[in-house]
Design an enzyme around this catalytic site. Structure first.
Site, short mmCIF file in Angstrom:
data_model
loop_
_atom_site.label_atom_id
_atom_site.label_comp_id
_atom_site.label_asym_id
_atom_site.label_seq_id
_atom_site.Cartn_x
_atom_site.Cartn_y
_atom_site.Cartn_z
N GLU A 281 -18.93 -3.17 0.53
CA GLU A 281 -18.19 -2.01 1.39
C GLU A 281 -18.78 -1.97 2.60
O GLU A 281 -19.92 -1.68 2.90
CB GLU A 281 -18.07 -0.70 0.67
CG GLU A 281 -17.78 0.53 1.36
CD GLU A 281 -16.08 0.14 1.97
OE1 GLU A 281 -15.18 0.01 1.12
OE2 GLU A 281 -16.00 0.27 3.19
N THR A 290 -7.40 5.02 0.40
CA THR A 290 -7.12 5.72 -0.89
C THR A 290 -7.59 7.18 -0.88
O THR A 290 -6.78 7.93 -1.18
CB THR A 290 -7.75 4.97 -1.96
OG1 THR A 290 -7.43 3.49 -1.87
CG2 THR A 290 -7.45 5.77 -3.27
N GLY A 296 0.72 11.48 -5.19
CA GLY A 296 0.47 11.13 -6.68
C GLY A 296 0.91 9.69 -6.84
O GLY A 296 0.98 8.95 -5.88
N GLU A 501 4.07 15.85 3.60
CA GLU A 501 5.32 15.85 3.47
C GLU A 501 5.84 17.11 2.61
O GLU A 501 6.73 17.71 2.90
CB GLU A 501 5.94 14.82 2.53
CG GLU A 501 7.19 14.05 3.13
CD GLU A 501 6.74 12.52 3.25
OE1 GLU A 501 6.23 11.89 2.17
OE2 GLU A 501 7.13 12.00 4.14
N ARG A 668 7.68 1.82 2.46
CA ARG A 668 7.17 2.17 1.03
C ARG A 668 7.46 3.66 0.77
O ARG A 668 7.41 4.41 1.57
CB ARG A 668 5.67 2.18 1.46
CG ARG A 668 4.87 2.59 0.03
CD ARG A 668 3.27 2.63 0.40
NE ARG A 668 2.97 3.49 1.46
CZ ARG A 668 2.57 4.88 1.15
NH1 ARG A 668 2.69 5.43 -0.15
NH2 ARG A 668 2.36 5.61 2.16
N GLY A 671 4.32 7.76 -3.24
CA GLY A 671 3.74 7.53 -4.66
C GLY A 671 3.41 6.05 -5.18
O GLY A 671 2.99 5.70 -6.05
N ALA A 673 2.10 3.71 -3.19
CA ALA A 673 0.69 3.15 -2.70
C ALA A 673 -0.30 3.24 -3.88
O ALA A 673 -1.11 2.40 -4.08
CB ALA A 673 0.28 3.91 -1.31
N VAL A 674 -0.50 4.17 -4.69
CA VAL A 674 -1.29 4.49 -5.49
C VAL A 674 -1.12 3.59 -6.91
O VAL A 674 -1.63 2.98 -7.47
CB VAL A 674 -1.60 6.11 -5.94
CG1 VAL A 674 -2.64 6.25 -7.16
CG2 VAL A 674 -2.06 6.82 -5.03
#
Ligand code: ADP
Length: 694
Positions: A281, A290, A296, A501, A668, A671, A673-674
């Protein structure tokens, strides 16, 4: 007149003339400081110019001190452009004269401009220390006791309580409830140790969390001043030497580059399957972009949906994602994500990161977005749980260590080169997983692939520099959809803070500088962003009321950060944002009627219309689009193997998360991306484990 009287008078006249001449000499030749005549009082400085910086009120204050041939201070330059002009700025000339006059950094501060004075004294002490002087002769002294200081952090006040003995800083407690979780909070936990170890306020900020770090240092300076400490006597950080780094070779099964969501998922999963893992890292902390995910994770046919009577299917999830991505997505990858999403939710349960709260989110036909029970942001929630698991499994995370190159042996990837402050690493591994995230923070790459976005602010984490893409390209990897960059329409430009949002979802509207609505605020991010860019100045205001604030925790952060404008009346709000009060009042009236009728005749909005905007006070935040997610990246197959420009697999190289392209296509949906990082973090590590075992 006799001659004696004459003599006395002449003598008196002479004395008078001499006295006047002397006074005149004193006035005319008032001994402003003459550097050439003054020897350095506190030891002989080495001739040369020395520059140092310290935290001022508005930013860095720089002091450049020139030491003449005789070892005395011959000139002082102070730059503090960001200090308040009429306070700190006005004090600078006086501080400069004082340093020259006293030939030392140990000068009196200017009252009313304490922070700027302290910064000047601290920077001057540093500069003189480099000049070989003994600015801190004898070291600091304190009135023993406990003192508390405050300063403004990212989300409100940061408070530092310090306990000192006569000459040492013994304990530091830091409180900053509103600092950003897993960003500012890392500074809160890391800075006290740095300060205690160095026994000074002159320590490096935690990179990526500079606002919180600087607030801690300012609050500490405040507390130490109360303790009677002359801050210029505190030790000075030694200048970084260009020390030659030591070469070091490590061996492992799998190297994972990037400790964000995808990287930590992969590391946990591979370790649980018995593999030896090194997680690199570049930042001093984990989490990457992240951490910033708020909504969510999308998943279909999960046990939570079933328990809550929600009917959903993998097929609908696939079609929604394809539709949201303008059918540009790689359908195979989308299918892989959707088919594995319910298992990924189970896996999160198994590592103590359950997401039981299921709701609706933009672009989804069914309630599919899974969030933490307590309504907290999904990203920070997951990062905290991932880190706990990483600790529990004893995974070797090498922070502050940046991967620079993939090691290729005739086209097979066999390791990574990386560097830290001290070492140049060669890490030999059976497999490498790229989980370096996107390139939202790399302006050069943004301009290279999308010149129209030049200068656009980014909500990305500091590590989103596109390193993985560059490293992969060098070993022949193909890139897909690299110009597909998602803008988020509501980003406060001064702080790059994303206005979630949910604010629009809960009923806020957008108005332009003319005070008028211009779009259905809940259309997709790309459409709303484009509409904003067409308005005067390319920005808008998001408007909401007290009822909305009361129902949405996130707003408190915007208020404490100081980005909201507030008024008891709509007209008062309009005046503050320089909008015609009559027009804004009409806009609100029309909107409130649309809510009452459940009919937005102007723009056809049909969601987020549960409540009107009628409870004072009223709020506005000035926003514009910001770079949010880089959707393109390294080309992978459904096993997360990286594909080269000839369409062949690059053996030994896997990739997952924002570094890859193809999953999200041209847009995208919230929800995903996760879902992307958890599912593909697992797939990449499963594939790498299998490859290691071959
Ligand atoms: P994802 O959502 O795909 O997991 P994140 O942005 O959450 O992506 O995480 C990516 C992580 O990779 C960040 O923590 C970032 O600092 C780290 N990173 C990026 N480039 C490098 C690099 N060259 N070496 C080590 N870590 C890196």
């Amino acid at each position: 007149m006799n001659s004696d009287i004459m003599k006395v008078r002449i003598l008196r006249a002479l004395v008078c003339v001499l006295a006047i001449a002397l006074v005149a000499t004193l006035i005319i030749d008032k001994p402003k400081f003459d550097p050439s005549a003054n020897d350095n009082a506190s030891g002989s400085y080495t001739p040369g110019t020395y520059t140092a910086v310290a935290n001022g009120f508005g930013g860095d204050v720089e002091v450049a001190i020139t030491v003449g041939d005789n070892g005395g201070i011959s000139s002082v330059e102070i730059t503090g452009d960001k200090e308040t002009p009429e306070v700190g700025g006005a004090a600078i000339p006086t501080l400069k004269d004082s340093i020259l006059e006293k030939q030392s950094a140990d000068i009196d501060g200017v009252s009313g401009a304490t922070i700027t004075s302290t910064a000047v004294k601290t920077a001057a002490a540093k500069a003189l220390s480099e000049a070989g002087g003994s600015a801190s002769a004898g070291g600091p002294s304190f009135n023993p006791g406990t003192y508390t200081g405050t300063a403004k952090g990212f989300g409100g006040d940061v408070e530092v309580t310090v306990t000192v003995s006569e000459s040492t800083i013994d304990d530091i407690q830091v409180a900053g409830d509103n600092e950003t979780e897993n960003i500012g909070t890392f500074a809160l936990s890391m800075m006290p140790d740095r300060i205690l170890e160095a026994q000074t306020t002159d320590v490096d900020a935690v990179s990526g969390a500079t606002v919180t770090s600087k607030a801690i240092l300012l609050a500490l300076q405040d507390a130490l001043t109360q303790a009677g400490c002359d801050l210029s006597t505190l030790p000075v950080k030694p200048a970084k030497e260009n020390a030659t780094k030591t070469d070091k070779t490590l061996d492992t099964d799998i190297v994972i580059i990037g400790a964000g969501g995808a990287g930590m998922t992969a590391a946990i999963n591979a370790t649980e399957q018995g593999k030896d893992v090194i997680l690199l890292e570049m930042m001093p902390y984990a989490g990457g972009n992240t951490t910033k995910a708020t909504g969510g994770m999308n998943a279909a046919e999960t046990h939570y949906q079933k328990e809550q009577g929600i009917d959903d299917s993998v097929e609908t999830f696939i079609e929604d994602t394809m539709e949201g991505g303008h059918q540009m997505n790689n359908r195979d990858l989308v299918t892989e994500m959707a088919e594995n999403s319910a298992d990924a939710i189970d896996w999160l349960d198994s590592i103590g990161a359950p997401l039981p709260k299921v709701g609706f989110s933009g672009g989804a036909t069914n309630a599919r977005i899974h969030a933490p029970e307590d309504g907290s942001g999904v990203g920070a929630f997951l990062v905290t749980r991932f880190l706990n698991k990483v600790d529990e499994l004893g995974i070797n995370v090498m922070y502050d260590t940046k991967a620079t190159e993939l090691i290729s042996d005739n086209g097979t990837i066999v390791g990574v080169k990386a560097e830290s402050d001290e070492f140049n690493y060669t890490i030999n591994a059976k497999a490498v997983i790229l989980a370096t995230g996107g390139f939202g923070n790399n302006q050069d790459m943004i301009v290279k692939y999308r010149s129209d976005l030049k200068g656009t602010v980014s909500t990305s984490a500091p590590g989103a520099m596109g390193d993985g893409i560059v490293m992969a390209e060098k070993v022949g990897a193909d890139l897909v959809d690299i110009d597909q960059i998602q803008l988020h329409p509501t980003v406060e430009q001064g702080t790059s803070m994303l206005i979630t949002e949910s604010v629009r979802g809960d009923g806020a509207i957008l108005v332009n500088q003319e005070g008028k609505r211009f779009t259905n605020e809940l259309l997709t991010r790309d459409v709303v962003s484009a509409a904003e860019l067409e308005q005067t100045g390319g920005y808008a205001y998001i408007i909401f009321d007290q009822r909305l604030r009361d129902g949405l925790k996130a707003i408190e952060k915007y208020v404490s950060t100081g980005i909201t404008i507030q008024s008891d009346t709509i007209e008062g709000l309009a005046e503050q944002i320089d909008v015609d009060p009559k027009v804004l009042a009409e806009t609100l009236e029309t909107w409130n009627k649309a809510v009452a009728d459940q009919n937005d005749a102007e723009f056809g909005r049909d969601t987020g219309m549960e409540n009107d905007l009628s409870v004072a006070p009223y709020y506005a935040i000035k926003i514009a689009p910001g770079i949010h997610h880089t959707m393109g990246g390294v080309k992978i197959d459904t096993n997360c193997q990286v594909i080269d420009t000839d369409g062949s697999v690059i053996p030994g190289l896997y990739a997952a998360g924002e570094v890859t392209g193809g999953v999200h296509g041209g847009n995208r949906i919230g929800g995903n991306a996760v879902a992307d990082i958890v599912v593909f973090g697992q797939v990449a590590s499963d594939s790498a484990v299998e490859y290691c075992d071959k």
